[in-house]
Design a protein around this motif. Structure first.
Motif, mmCIF file in Angstrom:
data_model
loop_
_atom_site.group_PDB
_atom_site.id
_atom_site.type_symbol
_atom_site.label_atom_id
_atom_site.label_comp_id
_atom_site.label_asym_id
_atom_site.label_seq_id
_atom_site.Cartn_x
_atom_site.Cartn_y
_atom_site.Cartn_z
ATOM 1 N N MET A 1 0.841 -1.181 -0.068
ATOM 2 C CA MET A 1 0.086 -0.079 -0.170
ATOM 3 C C MET A 1 0.956 1.176 -0.015
ATOM 4 S SD MET A 1 -3.127 0.871 2.708
ATOM 5 C CE MET A 1 -2.052 1.872 4.013
ATOM 6 N N ASP A 2 0.574 2.220 -0.919
ATOM 7 C CA ASP A 2 1.432 3.516 -0.813
ATOM 8 C C ASP A 2 0.690 4.514 -0.202
ATOM 9 O OD1 ASP A 2 3.486 4.927 -1.841
ATOM 10 O OD2 ASP A 2 2.442 5.706 -3.633
ATOM 11 N N GLN A 3 1.327 5.140 0.783
ATOM 12 C CA GLN A 3 0.777 6.077 1.676
ATOM 13 C C GLN A 3 1.410 7.420 1.526
ATOM 14 O OE1 GLN A 3 0.618 4.581 5.723
ATOM 15 N NE2 GLN A 3 -0.632 6.261 6.440
ATOM 16 N N THR A 4 0.728 8.279 1.583
ATOM 17 C CA THR A 4 0.919 9.664 1.557
ATOM 18 C C THR A 4 1.281 10.192 2.848
ATOM 19 O OG1 THR A 4 0.099 9.817 -0.692
ATOM 20 C CG2 THR A 4 0.659 11.851 0.263
ATOM 21 N N PHE A 5 2.242 10.859 2.931
ATOM 22 C CA PHE A 5 2.532 11.656 4.524
ATOM 23 C C PHE A 5 2.327 13.151 4.209
ATOM 24 C CE2 PHE A 5 4.368 7.292 4.935
ATOM 25 C CZ PHE A 5 3.653 6.788 6.133
ATOM 26 N N THR A 6 1.791 13.624 5.293
ATOM 27 C CA THR A 6 1.698 15.137 5.021
ATOM 28 C C THR A 6 2.753 15.812 6.003
ATOM 29 O OG1 THR A 6 0.199 15.313 7.163
ATOM 30 C CG2 THR A 6 -1.067 15.000 4.758
ATOM 31 N N GLU A 22 1.700 4.430 13.126
ATOM 32 C CA GLU A 22 1.958 5.776 12.416
ATOM 33 C C GLU A 22 3.567 5.634 12.515
ATOM 34 O OE1 GLU A 22 -1.649 8.658 13.202
ATOM 35 O OE2 GLU A 22 -0.079 8.580 14.669
ATOM 36 N N THR A 23 4.188 5.564 13.713
ATOM 37 C CA THR A 23 5.642 5.587 13.925
ATOM 38 C C THR A 23 6.308 4.750 12.870
ATOM 39 O OG1 THR A 23 5.656 6.435 16.267
ATOM 40 C CG2 THR A 23 7.701 5.453 15.575
ATOM 41 N N LEU A 24 5.845 3.496 12.839
ATOM 42 C CA LEU A 24 6.545 2.407 12.289
ATOM 43 C C LEU A 24 6.363 2.920 10.552
ATOM 44 C CD1 LEU A 24 7.803 -0.440 12.050
ATOM 45 C CD2 LEU A 24 5.654 -1.422 11.891
ATOM 46 N N GLU A 28 9.499 3.572 8.173
ATOM 47 C CA GLU A 28 9.717 2.903 6.836
ATOM 48 C C GLU A 28 9.621 3.913 5.813
ATOM 49 O OE1 GLU A 28 6.910 -0.285 6.868
ATOM 50 O OE2 GLU A 28 7.819 -1.374 8.580
ATOM 51 N N ALA A 29 8.751 4.792 5.814
ATOM 52 C CA ALA A 29 8.764 5.516 4.551
ATOM 53 C C ALA A 29 9.701 6.461 4.314
ATOM 54 C CB ALA A 29 7.445 6.519 4.526
ATOM 55 N N LEU A 30 10.537 6.888 5.413
ATOM 56 C CA LEU A 30 11.657 7.533 5.516
ATOM 57 C C LEU A 30 13.031 7.109 5.047
ATOM 58 C CD1 LEU A 30 11.162 9.848 8.849
ATOM 59 C CD2 LEU A 30 10.878 10.748 6.506
ATOM 60 N N GLN A 31 12.852 5.897 5.002
ATOM 61 C CA GLN A 31 13.937 4.757 4.749
ATOM 62 C C GLN A 31 14.010 4.596 3.029
ATOM 63 O OE1 GLN A 31 13.870 1.362 6.829
ATOM 64 N NE2 GLN A 31 14.801 2.259 8.811
ATOM 65 N N GLU A 32 12.610 4.503 2.723
ATOM 66 C CA GLU A 32 12.423 4.177 1.409
ATOM 67 C C GLU A 32 12.250 5.646 0.479
ATOM 68 O OE1 GLU A 32 8.940 1.994 1.326
ATOM 69 O OE2 GLU A 32 9.783 0.399 2.485
ATOM 70 N N ASN A 33 11.907 6.697 0.875
ATOM 71 C CA ASN A 33 11.546 7.846 0.058
ATOM 72 C C ASN A 33 12.541 8.929 0.366
ATOM 73 O OD1 ASN A 33 10.378 10.064 -1.086
ATOM 74 N ND2 ASN A 33 8.253 9.304 -0.938
ATOM 75 N N VAL A 34 13.251 9.212 -0.401
ATOM 76 C CA VAL A 34 14.289 10.117 -0.322
ATOM 77 C C VAL A 34 13.594 11.681 -0.281
ATOM 78 C CG1 VAL A 34 16.338 11.228 -1.664
ATOM 79 C CG2 VAL A 34 16.106 8.817 -1.866
ATOM 80 N N LEU A 35 12.725 11.836 -0.982
ATOM 81 C CA LEU A 35 12.132 13.337 -1.000
ATOM 82 C C LEU A 35 11.691 13.377 0.453
ATOM 83 C CD1 LEU A 35 10.278 13.685 -4.523
ATOM 84 C CD2 LEU A 35 12.513 14.441 -3.814
ATOM 85 N N LEU A 36 10.882 12.460 0.900
ATOM 86 C CA LEU A 36 10.363 12.698 2.172
ATOM 87 C C LEU A 36 11.212 12.731 3.233
ATOM 88 C CD1 LEU A 36 7.421 12.442 3.734
ATOM 89 C CD2 LEU A 36 8.161 9.850 3.929
ATOM 90 N N ARG A 37 12.508 11.910 2.980
ATOM 91 C CA ARG A 37 13.316 12.131 3.910
ATOM 92 C C ARG A 37 14.274 13.545 4.261
ATOM 93 N NH1 ARG A 37 15.972 7.513 3.122
ATOM 94 N NH2 ARG A 37 17.234 8.241 1.481
#
Length: 79
Positions: A1-6, A22-24, A28-37
């Protein structure tokens, strides 16, 4: 599932106000998504620059709160 983080979710994560799930998910998203990181790191940098202040209530204020709580609890027991 692709989740968008605000940005709000990132701020909640930064202040450790997210649920365990949410923390988990954010971690995970921060590890995978360079722009989000990058966005998170920008927020973290701004957070680190905020002045660190502590507020202490006067002892009399704390005493008043405790007395009010005691009275309120006693009144609830009368129901």
């Amino acid at each position: 599932m692709d989740q968008t983080f605000t940005q709000n979710m990132l701020v909640k994560y930064l202040y450790q106000e997210t649920s365990a799930a949410e923390t988990l998910a954010v971690s995970e998203a921060l590890q995978e998504n360079v722009l989000l990181r990058e966005e998170y790191l920008d927020l973290r940098k701004a957070y680190d620059q905020l002045p660190k202040v502590k507020f202490n209530a006067k002892p009399s204020t704390l005493q008043n709160i405790l007395q009010y709580s005691k009275r309120s609890t006693a009144l609830q027991g009368q129901d």
